[in-house]
Structures are given as C-alpha cells and as structure tokens.
Design a protein around this motif. Structure first.
Motif, PDB file in Angstrom:
ATOM      1  N   LEU A  84       0.724  -1.150  -0.012  1.00 14.63           N
ATOM      2  CA  LEU A  84       0.034   0.045   0.122  1.00 14.63           C
ATOM      3  C   LEU A  84       0.924   1.266   0.040  1.00 14.63           C
ATOM      4  O   LEU A  84       0.617   2.263  -0.861  1.00 14.63           O
ATOM      5  N   VAL A  85       2.018   1.214   0.727  1.00 18.44           N
ATOM      6  CA  VAL A  85       2.888   2.457   0.953  1.00 18.44           C
ATOM      7  C   VAL A  85       3.467   2.485  -0.410  1.00 18.44           C
ATOM      8  O   VAL A  85       3.811   3.834  -1.069  1.00 18.44           O
ATOM      9  N   SER A 126     -11.606   9.584  -8.901  1.00 21.84           N
ATOM     10  CA  SER A 126     -12.941   8.939  -9.273  1.00 21.84           C
ATOM     11  C   SER A 126     -12.724   7.839  -9.782  1.00 21.84           C
ATOM     12  O   SER A 126     -13.541   7.035 -10.208  1.00 21.84           O
ATOM     13  N   ASN A 127     -11.630   7.161 -10.105  1.00 25.71           N
ATOM     14  CA  ASN A 127     -11.298   5.880 -10.586  1.00 25.71           C
ATOM     15  C   ASN A 127     -11.464   4.906  -9.502  1.00 25.71           C
ATOM     16  O   ASN A 127     -11.029   4.933  -8.721  1.00 25.71           O
ATOM     17  N   PRO A 128     -12.476   3.937  -9.630  1.00 25.00           N
ATOM     18  CA  PRO A 128     -12.994   2.976  -8.530  1.00 25.00           C
ATOM     19  C   PRO A 128     -11.668   2.368  -7.866  1.00 25.00           C
ATOM     20  O   PRO A 128     -11.701   1.966  -6.760  1.00 25.00           O
ATOM     21  N   THR A 134     -10.632   2.994  -4.107  1.00 24.95           N
ATOM     22  CA  THR A 134     -10.547   1.730  -3.095  1.00 24.95           C
ATOM     23  C   THR A 134      -9.225   1.397  -2.418  1.00 24.95           C
ATOM     24  O   THR A 134      -9.144   1.491  -1.306  1.00 24.95           O
ATOM     25  N   VAL A 135      -8.070   1.587  -3.319  1.00 23.46           N
ATOM     26  CA  VAL A 135      -6.837   1.316  -2.656  1.00 23.46           C
ATOM     27  C   VAL A 135      -6.440   2.396  -1.691  1.00 23.46           C
ATOM     28  O   VAL A 135      -6.217   2.099  -0.688  1.00 23.46           O
ATOM     29  N   MET A 136      -6.865   3.526  -2.113  1.00 23.35           N
ATOM     30  CA  MET A 136      -6.723   4.821  -1.159  1.00 23.35           C
ATOM     31  C   MET A 136      -7.328   4.626   0.003  1.00 23.35           C
ATOM     32  O   MET A 136      -6.723   4.871   1.088  1.00 23.35           O
ATOM     33  N   ILE A 137      -8.575   4.346   0.057  1.00 22.55           N
ATOM     34  CA  ILE A 137      -9.269   3.991   1.405  1.00 22.55           C
ATOM     35  C   ILE A 137      -8.682   2.809   2.090  1.00 22.55           C
ATOM     36  O   ILE A 137      -8.648   2.908   3.352  1.00 22.55           O
ATOM     37  N   LEU A 138      -8.361   1.776   1.316  1.00 23.92           N
ATOM     38  CA  LEU A 138      -7.554   0.718   2.233  1.00 23.92           C
ATOM     39  C   LEU A 138      -6.343   1.216   2.896  1.00 23.92           C
ATOM     40  O   LEU A 138      -6.107   0.964   3.863  1.00 23.92           O
ATOM     41  N   PHE A 139      -5.650   1.951   2.088  1.00 24.65           N
ATOM     42  CA  PHE A 139      -4.302   2.606   2.770  1.00 24.65           C
ATOM     43  C   PHE A 139      -4.380   3.563   3.718  1.00 24.65           C
ATOM     44  O   PHE A 139      -3.859   3.472   4.554  1.00 24.65           O
ATOM     45  N   LEU A 140      -5.661   4.166   3.833  1.00 24.96           N
ATOM     46  CA  LEU A 140      -5.866   5.153   4.952  1.00 24.96           C
ATOM     47  C   LEU A 140      -6.370   4.319   6.143  1.00 24.96           C
ATOM     48  O   LEU A 140      -5.868   4.676   7.118  1.00 24.96           O
ATOM     49  N   VAL A 184     -13.897   9.856   4.098  1.00 19.31           N
ATOM     50  CA  VAL A 184     -15.172  10.624   3.979  1.00 19.31           C
ATOM     51  C   VAL A 184     -14.878  11.702   2.655  1.00 19.31           C
ATOM     52  O   VAL A 184     -15.643  11.852   1.507  1.00 19.31           O
ATOM     53  N   SER A 185     -13.664  12.411   2.870  1.00 19.88           N
ATOM     54  CA  SER A 185     -13.296  13.290   1.993  1.00 19.88           C
ATOM     55  C   SER A 185     -13.046  12.544   0.342  1.00 19.88           C
ATOM     56  O   SER A 185     -13.302  13.147  -0.593  1.00 19.88           O
ATOM     57  N   VAL A 186     -12.261  11.186   0.439  1.00 20.78           N
ATOM     58  CA  VAL A 186     -12.128  10.621  -0.664  1.00 20.78           C
ATOM     59  C   VAL A 186     -13.627  10.114  -1.484  1.00 20.78           C
ATOM     60  O   VAL A 186     -13.502  10.450  -2.737  1.00 20.78           O
ATOM     61  N   LEU A 187     -14.399   9.946  -0.566  1.00 18.15           N
ATOM     62  CA  LEU A 187     -15.625   9.405  -1.297  1.00 18.15           C
ATOM     63  C   LEU A 187     -16.431  10.571  -2.008  1.00 18.15           C
ATOM     64  O   LEU A 187     -16.948  10.396  -2.680  1.00 18.15           O
TER      65      LEU A 187
END
Lengths: 130, 131
Positions: free
Chosen positions: B41-42, B65-67, B71-77, B122-125
């Motif tokens: 992820l890093v 906006s790319n799914p 998704t990976v950003m939210i996993l990373f966070l 939430v900001s990403v979403l």
C-alpha cells in the motif's frame, strides 16, 4: 528505587548517556521516532484529501503550502521517514519470523535498511523532478 | 514475575483471566498484519503521489474518481491509521510513566487517529462520487 537497590554496592549498568549504543539500537529507536513523525504527518495527508473535498480553492491553498520550500522540506522529511520505517519494518517482520538474529546477519540488515532508505528516497525524488 | 511467593493462589489461578496475558497477542498480531498490508500500500501511495505531483484539483478529482484508485486509497487510509494508533499506543505505554497521563494520552491519540481516518475516507468518497 527501592531501599534494597540503594544500599547495594553492586555496579550499575552504564547509563544511556555513557553507553555507546550499537547501530542496530540507533535504528531501533529511530523506528519509533519515525513512527511518531509519520503519525503526525497524517495530519498533512488528511489536510490534502479534505481540501479536495472542500473544492478547488481549498485544494489550491494546500498545493501552495506543499510546493513552498517549507512544504517541500516537510515532504522530503516525511518521505525519508516513510522509507526508513518501511525498510526497518521489513527487517522487524523478518525478526518476528525468527530469521537474521546473528550478529553478522544484523550487521547486514543494518546496511540494507540504511542503503534502502537512501536509495528509495533518492529514486522517488529523482523520478518526481527529472 | 514479582508476585508474592507466599500467595495461596495457584499459578494457573493467577494466569487465567488476570496476569499479563490479556489482549497482548491480538495487539501484536494487529501490528504485524497491518505492517504486511502496508508494504504494497505504501509503495502504491508513493508512486501515486509522484504521478499526482503537478496535479490541480480537476486532475486529482479525475484520478480519485477511478474506482480502483479510490478503493486502494481507502484501504491505505484505514490500515495506516489503524497501524498508527496501535504503534503510538506501545510508545505511550513504554515512555509515559504517570498512569493517568498514560491512559489519557492513549485515549486522545486513538480518538484523533480514528477521527482523521473518518475525515480522510469521507473526503475521498465525496470527491470520488462527485457530490
């Protein structure tokens, strides 16, 4: 200190200010220091993502900050700490798996951690600015 | 270890439900699990940041906006903040000697980490859904 320890005439182990820490011990305490720094750095990460949710103006404020000399200095420190914590973390995972415990192996992994941190930081910034 | 040797309680009685073995294993395992997850992820995060270095708001919006990216950003966070709060807990447990300050600082750090996790996800979403 208890009464028993005070009255004992046994020699004390060297205090941290006197004892010369081995390299592996410096890297170990640096793992915690970078972990604290990276945790503080998540404020910056959250600022970036939240600014984007607030809109172009807020995003511009963040962009101006992070591309300023001070912002770039923080980002450089963040990247260095991130790569160090990554490399040293991989070493800790291998230790957890019961590998590389000998002094020779530890000296090798010291070198791997330091070289890995420097090389990854250099590669990231060279790709970003070349 | 330094328990009273004259205690009438059996060693098993002291160990069951009391003693040191509470959630130590779970905490240890959580730290390792999040560490392993954070290796790829890093690397993804760093490569993404390099790709986004000249981006303005429109370009970032398009990217997140790319799914897959979202998704990976939210996993990373999620994994990052979980890892951060569990690591900070150990540091505070080791270095803050006053019991009250130690508990208060651990609670504060955990609350802040999960609040930042919620805000960033939430900001990403919001951006990804174009709300």
């Amino acid at each position: 200190m208890t009464q028993a320890a005070k009255s004992s005439a046994r020699p004390l182990s060297p205090h941290l200010q006197i004892y010369r820490l081995p390299l592996a011990a410096w890297l170990s305490i640096s793992h915690r220091a970078t972990g604290i720094g990276l945790t503080a750095g998540t404020l910056l990460l959250t600022w970036w993502l939240a600014a984007a949710a607030y809109g172009p103006d807020a995003y511009g404020v963040f962009s101006d900050f992070i591309s300023s000399p001070f912002g770039l200095l923080i980002l450089f420190g963040f990247s260095f700490a991130l790569f160090f914590h990554l490399c040293n973390g991989i070493r800790h995972l291998l230790w957890d798996a019961g590998k590389n415990f000998s002094i020779e192996a530890t000296k090798r992994s010291n070198a791997f951690v330091i070289a890995g941190t420097v090389v990854l930081t250099a590669i990231a910034w060279l790709i970003a600015y070349l | 270890m330094s328990g009273p040797s004259h205690s009438l309680r059996s060693p098993l009685g002291r160990a069951l439900g009391l003693g040191s073995a509470k959630e130590g294993l779970h905490h240890w395992w959580t730290q390792r699990l999040t560490s392993i997850a954070l290796i790829p992820l890093v690397m993804w995060f760093v490569v993404s940041l390099i790709g986004l270095r000249q981006s303005d708001w429109e370009q970032y919006t398009l990217w997140i906006s790319n799914p897959i990216n979202a998704t990976v950003m939210i996993l990373f966070l999620g994994v990052t903040f979980h890892h951060a709060q569990s690591g900070m807990q150990v540091v505070l447990e080791d270095y803050v000697s006053s019991h009250g300050t130690r508990i208060a600082s651990i609670i504060a750090v955990k609350f802040i980490c999960y609040a930042l996790a919620a805000l960033s996800i939430v900001s990403v979403l919001i951006v990804a859904f174009g709300v």
